[in-house]
Design a protein around this motif. Structure first.
Motif, PDB file in Angstrom:
ATOM      1  N   ARG A   1       0.839  -1.189   0.000  1.00  9.95           N
ATOM      2  CA  ARG A   1       0.000   0.000   0.000  1.00  9.95           C
ATOM      3  C   ARG A   1       0.881   1.248   0.000  1.00  9.95           C
ATOM      4  O   ARG A   1       2.108   1.168   0.108  1.00  9.95           O
ATOM      5  CB  ARG A   1      -0.914   0.041   1.236  1.00  9.95           C
ATOM      6  N   GLU A   2       0.238   2.400  -0.103  1.00  6.71           N
ATOM      7  CA  GLU A   2       0.953   3.672  -0.058  1.00  6.71           C
ATOM      8  C   GLU A   2       0.064   4.711   0.626  1.00  6.71           C
ATOM      9  O   GLU A   2      -1.125   4.829   0.310  1.00  6.71           O
ATOM     10  CB  GLU A   2       1.308   4.144  -1.468  1.00  6.71           C
ATOM     11  N   ILE A   3       0.611   5.436   1.589  1.00  2.22           N
ATOM     12  CA  ILE A   3      -0.087   6.534   2.259  1.00  2.22           C
ATOM     13  C   ILE A   3       0.297   7.826   1.554  1.00  2.22           C
ATOM     14  O   ILE A   3       1.486   8.082   1.325  1.00  2.22           O
ATOM     15  CB  ILE A   3       0.301   6.620   3.747  1.00  2.22           C
ATOM     16  N   GLU A   4      -0.695   8.618   1.188  1.00  2.00           N
ATOM     17  CA  GLU A   4      -0.396   9.873   0.487  1.00  2.00           C
ATOM     18  C   GLU A   4       0.473  10.784   1.357  1.00  2.00           C
ATOM     19  O   GLU A   4       0.313  10.836   2.578  1.00  2.00           O
ATOM     20  CB  GLU A   4      -1.694  10.583   0.113  1.00  2.00           C
ATOM     21  N   ASP A   5       1.372  11.527   0.704  1.00  2.00           N
ATOM     22  CA  ASP A   5       2.337  12.339   1.430  1.00  2.00           C
ATOM     23  C   ASP A   5       1.698  13.371   2.349  1.00  2.00           C
ATOM     24  O   ASP A   5       2.262  13.713   3.396  1.00  2.00           O
ATOM     25  CB  ASP A   5       3.271  13.062   0.441  1.00  2.00           C
ATOM     26  N   ASP A   6       0.537  13.892   1.958  1.00  2.00           N
ATOM     27  CA  ASP A   6      -0.086  14.935   2.786  1.00  2.00           C
ATOM     28  C   ASP A   6      -1.171  14.378   3.700  1.00  2.00           C
ATOM     29  O   ASP A   6      -2.064  15.104   4.133  1.00  2.00           O
ATOM     30  CB  ASP A   6      -0.646  16.065   1.917  1.00  2.00           C
ATOM     31  N   HIS A   7      -1.057  13.088   4.042  1.00  2.00           N
ATOM     32  CA  HIS A   7      -2.019  12.464   4.942  1.00  2.00           C
ATOM     33  C   HIS A   7      -1.387  12.147   6.301  1.00  2.00           C
ATOM     34  O   HIS A   7      -1.686  11.115   6.917  1.00  2.00           O
ATOM     35  CB  HIS A   7      -2.588  11.184   4.307  1.00  2.00           C
ATOM     36  N   PHE A   8      -0.551  13.059   6.763  1.00  2.00           N
ATOM     37  CA  PHE A   8       0.075  12.916   8.074  1.00  2.00           C
ATOM     38  C   PHE A   8      -0.137  14.211   8.846  1.00  2.00           C
ATOM     39  O   PHE A   8       0.132  15.302   8.334  1.00  2.00           O
ATOM     40  CB  PHE A   8       1.572  12.637   7.941  1.00  2.00           C
ATOM     41  N   GLY A   9      -0.625  14.079  10.078  1.00  2.00           N
ATOM     42  CA  GLY A   9      -0.902  15.273  10.858  1.00  2.00           C
ATOM     43  C   GLY A   9      -0.740  15.027  12.342  1.00  2.00           C
ATOM     44  O   GLY A   9      -0.371  13.934  12.791  1.00  2.00           O
ATOM     45  N   ILE A  10      -1.041  16.075  13.133  1.00  2.00           N
ATOM     46  CA  ILE A  10      -0.882  15.973  14.582  1.00  2.00           C
ATOM     47  C   ILE A  10      -1.836  16.930  15.271  1.00  2.00           C
ATOM     48  O   ILE A  10      -2.168  17.997  14.737  1.00  2.00           O
ATOM     49  CB  ILE A  10       0.573  16.270  14.994  1.00  2.00           C
ATOM     50  N   THR A  11      -2.294  16.526  16.446  1.00  2.00           N
ATOM     51  CA  THR A  11      -3.065  17.400  17.323  1.00  2.00           C
ATOM     52  C   THR A  11      -2.100  18.095  18.280  1.00  2.00           C
ATOM     53  O   THR A  11      -1.277  17.435  18.921  1.00  2.00           O
ATOM     54  CB  THR A  11      -4.106  16.597  18.124  1.00  2.00           C
ATOM     55  N   LEU A  12      -2.213  19.426  18.363  1.00  2.00           N
ATOM     56  CA  LEU A  12      -1.289  20.227  19.166  1.00  2.00           C
ATOM     57  C   LEU A  12      -2.053  21.006  20.216  1.00  2.00           C
ATOM     58  O   LEU A  12      -3.036  21.684  19.911  1.00  2.00           O
ATOM     59  CB  LEU A  12      -0.531  21.215  18.273  1.00  2.00           C
ATOM     60  N   LEU A  13      -1.592  20.929  21.446  1.00  2.00           N
ATOM     61  CA  LEU A  13      -2.169  21.704  22.537  1.00  2.00           C
ATOM     62  C   LEU A  13      -1.441  23.040  22.631  1.00  2.00           C
ATOM     63  O   LEU A  13      -0.204  23.086  22.645  1.00  2.00           O
ATOM     64  CB  LEU A  13      -2.019  20.926  23.842  1.00  2.00           C
ATOM     65  N   LEU A  14      -2.215  24.133  22.673  1.00  2.00           N
ATOM     66  CA  LEU A  14      -1.638  25.476  22.755  1.00  2.00           C
ATOM     67  C   LEU A  14      -2.082  26.149  24.050  1.00  2.00           C
ATOM     68  O   LEU A  14      -3.271  26.377  24.263  1.00  2.00           O
ATOM     69  CB  LEU A  14      -2.065  26.329  21.559  1.00  2.00           C
ATOM     70  N   ALA A  15      -1.117  26.455  24.924  1.00  2.00           N
ATOM     71  CA  ALA A  15      -1.351  27.229  26.141  1.00  2.00           C
ATOM     72  C   ALA A  15      -0.768  28.622  25.888  1.00  2.00           C
ATOM     73  O   ALA A  15       0.445  28.825  26.012  1.00  2.00           O
ATOM     74  CB  ALA A  15      -0.686  26.558  27.338  1.00  2.00           C
ATOM     75  N   GLU A  16      -1.622  29.556  25.521  1.00  2.00           N
ATOM     76  CA  GLU A  16      -1.156  30.854  25.031  1.00  2.00           C
ATOM     77  C   GLU A  16      -0.282  31.603  26.026  1.00  2.00           C
ATOM     78  O   GLU A  16       0.606  32.363  25.631  1.00  2.00           O
ATOM     79  CB  GLU A  16      -2.351  31.733  24.655  1.00  2.00           C
ATOM     80  N   ASP A  17      -0.523  31.424  27.322  1.00  2.00           N
ATOM     81  CA  ASP A  17       0.195  32.188  28.355  1.00  2.00           C
ATOM     82  C   ASP A  17       1.187  31.339  29.124  1.00  2.00           C
ATOM     83  O   ASP A  17       1.480  31.597  30.303  1.00  2.00           O
ATOM     84  CB  ASP A  17      -0.813  32.820  29.319  1.00  2.00           C
ATOM     85  N   GLY A  18       1.722  30.322  28.479  1.00  2.00           N
ATOM     86  CA  GLY A  18       2.682  29.450  29.134  1.00  2.00           C
ATOM     87  C   GLY A  18       2.044  28.147  29.563  1.00  2.00           C
ATOM     88  O   GLY A  18       0.844  28.085  29.859  1.00  2.00           O
TER      89      GLY A  18
END
Length: 292
Positions: free
Chosen positions: A205-222
């Motif tokens: 099989r082959e996974i398309e190059d743009d089918h990789f991602g991540i969930t990111l947690l953002l704490a704006e003030d540290g």
């Protein structure tokens, strides 16, 4: 690769707040909204949330980040996904995981047998009924005759998977169309992409190059001290700042690292609660220019 940024609802977006949030995202041109499977929280159910968001919009995409598949019958899940995809073509982005984020919720998704084995078989059956009618399937955990979900999208839905263990990479390579990771350093993400591609190649099989991602947690003030302490307890060898963004500049630093690792899809979740108007305004200013 298409670089895209979406917003995750996390655990603090209550159902009553969803309509206003969806309207703001649609008006601002945000790419996507993602619903987590968090039963013991104020968060809306992912399938219900996706349906509600799609009914109010014409452009916004919706996804699960992530929903649990083992413990649900795959044919029923396929019916839900096919229905959503027909109502809103090209705007439904399902991502499935092995087990819930909260250990207290594990009993809500019971399986008979090893959870990983049930997950593999569930994916095989889910993909089969999303691609064909009158499916006959005989497995160790599921058996159906002439199964189908009625009308289906002309192009089968892509099924993305979460996870960061070797078993997850094997599963994604064999049965997934993409990967949405979480709590990984850029270096770990790069190793994950390589492992998934190797497993896919071994399975023909082959996974398309743009089918990789991540969930990111953002704490704006540290990064809050309790969050940092929890990360150090689980990942003592890792600096929390390599997993969670403590500011918008830190978010850009992490994104740069993930882009170099081969990731191009990002779900940003505000660590301090729901996505406020101020957060959404800053999100558009900071991240929309980075899309291509």
């Amino acid at each position: 690769m298409k670089i895209r940024f979406g917003i995750g609802t996390g655990s603090e977006t209550e159902p009553e707040a969803l309509p206003a949030l969806v309207d703001r995202l649609e008006d601002a041109g945000i790419d996507s909204l993602w619903f987590s499977e968090l039963v013991y929280s104020p968060a809306v159910d992912p399938i219900v949330g996706m349906a509600a968001a799609l009914s109010r919009t014409e452009r916004l995409k919706v996804g699960t980040s992530v929903a649990i598949l083992p413990g649900r019958h795959p044919v029923l899940v396929a019916k839900q996904l096919a229905s959503l995809a027909l109502l809103a073509p090209k705007r439904v982005l399902p991502v499935f995981g092995l087990r819930p984020a909260s250990a207290e919720e594990l009993d809500l998704f019971p399986v008979a047998g090893r959870r990983g084995t049930v997950f593999d078989e569930s994916l095989r059956l889910l993909r089969a009924v999303l691609r064909a009618d009158d499916v006959d399937f005989e497995g160790d955990h599921f058996a159906v005759r002439g199964a189908g979900v009625g009308k289906r999208p002309a192009r089968p839905l892509d099924i993305w998977l979460g996870g960061r263990a070797p078993g997850a990479f094997r599963r994604i390579g064999r049965y997934g169309d993409g990967w949405l990771g979480s709590f990984l350093t850029p270096e770990e993400a790069a190793a994950g992409v390589a492992a998934i591609n190797a497993e896919a190649a071994a399975a023909g099989r082959e996974i398309e190059d743009d089918h990789f991602g991540i969930t990111l947690l953002l704490a704006e003030d540290g990064i809050p001290a309790p969050l940092a302490t929890g990360i150090r307890r689980q990942r003592p060898e890792t600096d929390p700042a390599d997993l969670v963004a403590g500011s918008w500049p830190d978010l850009h630093r992490l994104i740069d690292g993930y882009l170099a690792a081969g990731l191009s899809k990002f779900v940003v979740v505000p660590a301090g609660g729901g996505a406020s108007k101020g957060f959404l305004d800053r999100f558009g200013t900071e991240l929309l220019p980075r899309q291509n």
